[in-house]
Design a protein around this motif. Sequence first.
Motif, PDB file in Angstrom:
ATOM      1  N   VAL A   1     -26.023 -14.879 -17.423  1.00  0.00           N
ATOM      2  CA  VAL A   1     -24.821 -14.884 -16.575  1.00  0.00           C
ATOM      3  C   VAL A   1     -24.769 -13.686 -15.625  1.00  0.00           C
ATOM      4  O   VAL A   1     -24.171 -13.776 -14.555  1.00  0.00           O
TER       5      VAL A   1
ATOM      6  N   ILE B   1     -23.579 -26.162 -11.978  1.00  0.00           N
ATOM      7  CA  ILE B   1     -22.213 -25.735 -12.295  1.00  0.00           C
ATOM      8  C   ILE B   1     -22.118 -24.231 -12.530  1.00  0.00           C
ATOM      9  O   ILE B   1     -21.182 -23.567 -12.070  1.00  0.00           O
TER      10      ILE B   1
ATOM     11  N   CYS C   1     -19.825 -21.709 -10.306  1.00  0.00           N
ATOM     12  CA  CYS C   1     -18.687 -20.949 -10.843  1.00  0.00           C
ATOM     13  C   CYS C   1     -18.798 -19.472 -10.493  1.00  0.00           C
ATOM     14  O   CYS C   1     -17.810 -18.840 -10.100  1.00  0.00           O
ATOM     15  N   MET C   2     -19.995 -18.913 -10.660  1.00  0.00           N
ATOM     16  CA  MET C   2     -20.169 -17.491 -10.373  1.00  0.00           C
ATOM     17  C   MET C   2     -19.932 -17.198  -8.895  1.00  0.00           C
ATOM     18  O   MET C   2     -19.371 -16.164  -8.540  1.00  0.00           O
TER      19      MET C   2
ATOM     20  N   GLN D   1     -16.119 -17.443  -7.956  1.00  0.00           N
ATOM     21  CA  GLN D   1     -15.329 -16.271  -8.378  1.00  0.00           C
ATOM     22  C   GLN D   1     -15.195 -15.269  -7.249  1.00  0.00           C
ATOM     23  O   GLN D   1     -14.162 -14.638  -7.085  1.00  0.00           O
TER      24      GLN D   1
ATOM     25  N   VAL E   1     -11.633 -21.567 -11.251  1.00  0.00           N
ATOM     26  CA  VAL E   1     -12.441 -20.531 -11.908  1.00  0.00           C
ATOM     27  C   VAL E   1     -11.579 -19.365 -12.415  1.00  0.00           C
ATOM     28  O   VAL E   1     -11.957 -18.703 -13.386  1.00  0.00           O
ATOM     29  N   GLU E   2     -10.431 -19.140 -11.800  1.00  0.00           N
ATOM     30  CA  GLU E   2      -9.571 -18.072 -12.312  1.00  0.00           C
ATOM     31  C   GLU E   2      -8.947 -18.476 -13.658  1.00  0.00           C
ATOM     32  O   GLU E   2      -8.837 -17.656 -14.568  1.00  0.00           O
TER      33      GLU E   2
ATOM     34  N   LEU F   1     -10.412 -20.607 -15.755  1.00  0.00           N
ATOM     35  CA  LEU F   1     -11.536 -20.560 -16.693  1.00  0.00           C
ATOM     36  C   LEU F   1     -11.813 -19.130 -17.130  1.00  0.00           C
ATOM     37  O   LEU F   1     -12.155 -18.866 -18.283  1.00  0.00           O
ATOM     38  N   ASP F   2     -11.666 -18.207 -16.205  1.00  0.00           N
ATOM     39  CA  ASP F   2     -11.876 -16.798 -16.525  1.00  0.00           C
ATOM     40  C   ASP F   2     -10.857 -16.325 -17.570  1.00  0.00           C
ATOM     41  O   ASP F   2     -11.199 -15.597 -18.500  1.00  0.00           O
TER      42      ASP F   2
ATOM     43  N   ILE G   1     -20.161 -26.067 -19.616  1.00  0.00           N
ATOM     44  CA  ILE G   1     -20.945 -24.978 -19.018  1.00  0.00           C
ATOM     45  C   ILE G   1     -20.055 -23.955 -18.312  1.00  0.00           C
ATOM     46  O   ILE G   1     -20.276 -22.746 -18.415  1.00  0.00           O
ATOM     47  N   ALA G   2     -19.059 -24.432 -17.605  1.00  0.00           N
ATOM     48  CA  ALA G   2     -18.215 -23.522 -16.830  1.00  0.00           C
ATOM     49  C   ALA G   2     -17.456 -22.558 -17.752  1.00  0.00           C
ATOM     50  O   ALA G   2     -17.473 -21.345 -17.550  1.00  0.00           O
TER      51      ALA G   2
ATOM     52  N   CYS H   1     -19.857 -20.007 -19.340  1.00  0.00           N
ATOM     53  CA  CYS H   1     -20.280 -18.912 -18.452  1.00  0.00           C
ATOM     54  C   CYS H   1     -19.196 -17.852 -18.331  1.00  0.00           C
ATOM     55  O   CYS H   1     -19.476 -16.650 -18.382  1.00  0.00           O
ATOM     56  N   MET H   2     -17.964 -18.289 -18.147  1.00  0.00           N
ATOM     57  CA  MET H   2     -16.877 -17.337 -17.989  1.00  0.00           C
ATOM     58  C   MET H   2     -16.684 -16.518 -19.258  1.00  0.00           C
ATOM     59  O   MET H   2     -16.389 -15.324 -19.208  1.00  0.00           O
TER      60      MET H   2
ATOM     61  N   ALA I   1     -19.060 -15.921 -21.581  1.00  0.00           N
ATOM     62  CA  ALA I   1     -20.243 -15.077 -21.808  1.00  0.00           C
ATOM     63  C   ALA I   1     -20.225 -13.826 -20.936  1.00  0.00           C
ATOM     64  O   ALA I   1     -20.771 -12.785 -21.324  1.00  0.00           O
ATOM     65  N   GLN I   2     -19.579 -13.912 -19.774  1.00  0.00           N
ATOM     66  CA  GLN I   2     -19.459 -12.730 -18.920  1.00  0.00           C
ATOM     67  C   GLN I   2     -18.773 -11.588 -19.648  1.00  0.00           C
ATOM     68  O   GLN I   2     -19.129 -10.430 -19.480  1.00  0.00           O
TER      69      GLN I   2
END
Lengths: 193, 193
Positions: free
Chosen positions: A32, A62, A66-67, A70, B32-33, B35-36, B62-63, B66-67, B69-70
């Motif tokens: 990530v 995807i 997403c990254m 952001q 994405v916000e 999801l974050d 997946i989305a 990822c958020m 795992a960040q």
Amino acid sequence: MNFLEERIASDGQVRAGNILKVDSFLNHQLDVELLDKIGKTFYKKYKDKGINKVLTVEASGIAIACMTAQYFHVPVVFAKKAKSKNLDGDLYTSVVHSFTYDKDYNVTLAKKFLSSEDKVLLVDDFLAVGKAMNGLIDICNQAGATVAGIGIAIEKGFQDGGSRLRGAGYDVTSLAIVDAMDEEKGLTFRDQG
Amino acid sequence: MNFLEERIASDGQVRAGNILKVDSFLNHQLDVELLDKIGKTFYKKYKDKGINKVLTVEASGIAIACMTAQYFHVPVVFAKKAKSKNLDGDLYTSVVHSFTYDKDYNVTLAKKFLSSEDKVLLVDDFLAVGKAMNGLIDICNQAGATVAGIGIAIEKGFQDGGSRLRGAGYDVTSLAIVDAMDEEKGLTFRDQG
């Protein structure tokens, strides 16, 4: 070499049939922090283009989408590869040929999520002959949406997807362009200055 | 109501057949916000568990993965729903029944990405009867990996996936548990304190 080329050179694996395996960081296991750097690079390139949506195709696009989104503070919309029971209402549909699986499939996107008001950045992990990307562009054309740019992690420069898109006037950014790959000689990246 | 329950209440749509459509923010268009925020909540809950990988199933997991795992600064690994040409080597495989499509499918994961050294957080967008999650747990068991926690965005509390997992001793966090849904009466969320 940039950060992605370095990573491909160290962890990518070249296999017969022009397969470049990057499953340890890009499309099965996902690094990530690397994806975040990819997203940041796309943002730097396209931040002044008025982009209000990042568009991709499931599944491996995807994560990058997403990254990237952001940084832009905009939503992602991902096209689906099969008609889902949960996708109702009007749909944009485009037929895509997969060389990996040697069959045609539909990519679909609910009409309510894309219109002529939208300026989109298209992103994907790979660009080779460009069939999936052409499907996304077809959907944008159906919607009347503006394609403000195309961001690709890895382009196979020895296939014609990238040159066709650039020839058609699209602003394509590929972070790594592989111009040649060989199981023994390894990878040759295009010098992009 | 927490931030996710509020969003579901305002933008989710209840359809016949116990379908809860959240495609405007969670699984077609992605906020994405939001999801974050989901990822950050999972991090707060599980940050002291020694998690070194976030595991999910393609595509809509997946989305969120990822958020999440960040925050943990660890990689995502996502199980694939079809055997890909590009997935070679030894694979873990588990058979999952999809109620949405009424068919069985395989979820597969390359053995090199999961071992008995791993402590994983499993995440997904939905938990209903829990078939996909059970497939992921089966794969973790095959690998000898430790399931340190399970993070779910929306649990359908009137189906038994969540209660079975908790009954089996798993530490499940569902940000929104829908205990009842009705096209006319709307949604009832479980009070989680």
